[in-house]
Enzyme design. Structure first.
Site, mmCIF file in Angstrom:
data_model
loop_
_atom_site.group_PDB
_atom_site.id
_atom_site.type_symbol
_atom_site.label_atom_id
_atom_site.label_comp_id
_atom_site.label_asym_id
_atom_site.label_seq_id
_atom_site.Cartn_x
_atom_site.Cartn_y
_atom_site.Cartn_z
ATOM 1 N N MET A 1 0.845 -1.206 0.000
ATOM 2 C CA MET A 1 0.000 0.000 0.000
ATOM 3 C C MET A 1 0.881 1.258 0.000
ATOM 4 O O MET A 1 0.415 2.346 0.323
ATOM 5 C CB MET A 1 -0.930 -0.017 1.213
ATOM 6 C CG MET A 1 -1.898 -1.191 1.162
ATOM 7 S SD MET A 1 -3.380 -0.941 2.122
ATOM 8 C CE MET A 1 -2.693 -0.759 3.752
ATOM 9 N N GLY B 1 11.217 -2.721 5.143
ATOM 10 C CA GLY B 1 10.430 -3.958 5.235
ATOM 11 C C GLY B 1 9.896 -4.337 3.861
ATOM 12 O O GLY B 1 10.092 -5.462 3.386
ATOM 13 N N HIS B 2 9.254 -3.368 3.192
ATOM 14 C CA HIS B 2 8.743 -3.630 1.834
ATOM 15 C C HIS B 2 9.896 -3.986 0.899
ATOM 16 O O HIS B 2 9.791 -4.894 0.084
ATOM 17 C CB HIS B 2 8.059 -2.379 1.270
ATOM 18 C CG HIS B 2 6.865 -1.912 2.035
ATOM 19 N ND1 HIS B 2 6.870 -0.763 2.769
ATOM 20 C CD2 HIS B 2 5.623 -2.433 2.167
ATOM 21 C CE1 HIS B 2 5.682 -0.583 3.324
ATOM 22 N NE2 HIS B 2 4.899 -1.587 2.985
#
Ligand code: AMP
Length: 280
Positions: A30, A36-37
């Site tokens: 999103m 992290g992504h």
């Protein structure tokens, strides 16, 4: 990096690549990207010839309209981060490209969606399952990458892939943390300096509880102490559970597959975290 906002040209591009036998990895997000992504994107790059990342703030998974409104959006920076990580394709559709009509599908994940996140965010996993199914149908990847940070979501997607016979390998990537242990989250951008410090309580609670569980302290006793501690600090705790990582059923004692899961609010910002009991 190629950027698509419409489904048809993305499909045409991917079909051409797939006809050459090129493997595709997919990372749905999103946006408001952080390390992290990017760890999911890097994992995909290492296992596939082509990596597609999507950025779509999915309205159907927000049970709280204010949370949707205030969800951080940082597209320009996200594009830079994806480019520097080596992502091949970004798909960032507007809402009317994904939802032309109200969805007619209703998923029923049974017990999986009545506990923890499901209990406190009614309708959330239905929205997740709808958008993930749509994105899987659009991208048709060989592999898809999800973060352990949203552990219950991983379970839901596992079930979705099984029940709808998606031919996709799921990869679950460990939680990336800030230096002090706070789980990276797009919502951390909404914390002020004081709140950012307070937010550490989630990871600290998980770590302390893990130690206590390994020293045979019963979970229920520990949970009472945690509830009291949060209430003393005036921090709203939504849930703190010890569960079986296979099916998320509640546990009272540690097993090989036991996982601690926690959620609560720092101010208006809802944060979640989890930790396997038998993991370094
Ligand atoms: P979101 O943009 O919050 O929907 O997250 C997109 C994906 O990134 C989901 O699979 C998340 O579980 C994953 N993710 C979010 N935060 C982290 C993190 N700190 N470490 C690893 N993966 C994460």
């Amino acid at each position: 990096m190629e950027i698509f906002s419409q489904i048809a040209p993305l499909r045409a591009f991917l079909e051409q690549k797939k006809s050459l036998g090129i493997s595709v990895g997919f990372v749905p997000t999103m946006g408001a990207l952080h390390q992290g992504h990017l760890s999911l994107v890097s994992a995909s790059i290492s296992e596939n010839q082509l990596t597609v990342c999507s950025i779509f703030v999915n309205p159907t998974q927000f049970n709280n309209p204010d949370d949707l409104l205030k969800y951080p959006r940082t597209l320009e920076r996200d594009i830079e981060l994806l480019q520097s990580t080596g992502c091949d394709i970004l798909f960032c559709p507007p809402v009317n490209e994904i939802y032309t009509k109200d969805p007619i599908i209703n998923f029923n994940f049974g017990k999986l969606e009545t506990v923890m996140e499901g209990k406190y965010r009614p309708g959330h996993f239905n929205g997740v399952a709808i958008v993930v199914s749509k994105l899987f149908n659009i991208v048709q990847p060989n592999r898809a990458y999800f973060g352990q940070k949203d552990f219950q979501q991983c379970k839901i997607v596992e079930r979705l892939v099984k029940d709808l016979s998606f031919q996709i390998d799921l990869r679950i990537i460990p939680i990336q943390r800030e230096e002090d242990g706070l789980a990276m989250s797009s919502r951390n951008l909404r914390l002020n300096e004081v709140q950012r410090k307070e937010a550490l309580i989630f990871y600290q609670t998980l770590q302390q509880s893990k130690k206590q569980l390994l020293n045979d302290i019963p979970f229920q006793k520990m949970k009472n102490d945690v509830v009291n501690n949060f209430s003393l600090k005036k921090i709203r705790l939504e849930y703190f559970e010890l569960a079986d990582a296979e099916n998320l059923s509640e546990l009272n004692n540690v097993t090989d597959k036991a996982i601690l899961l926690i959620a609560g609010y720092i101010g208006e910002v809802r944060l979640i975290d989890n930790l396997f009991v038998h993991e370094n």
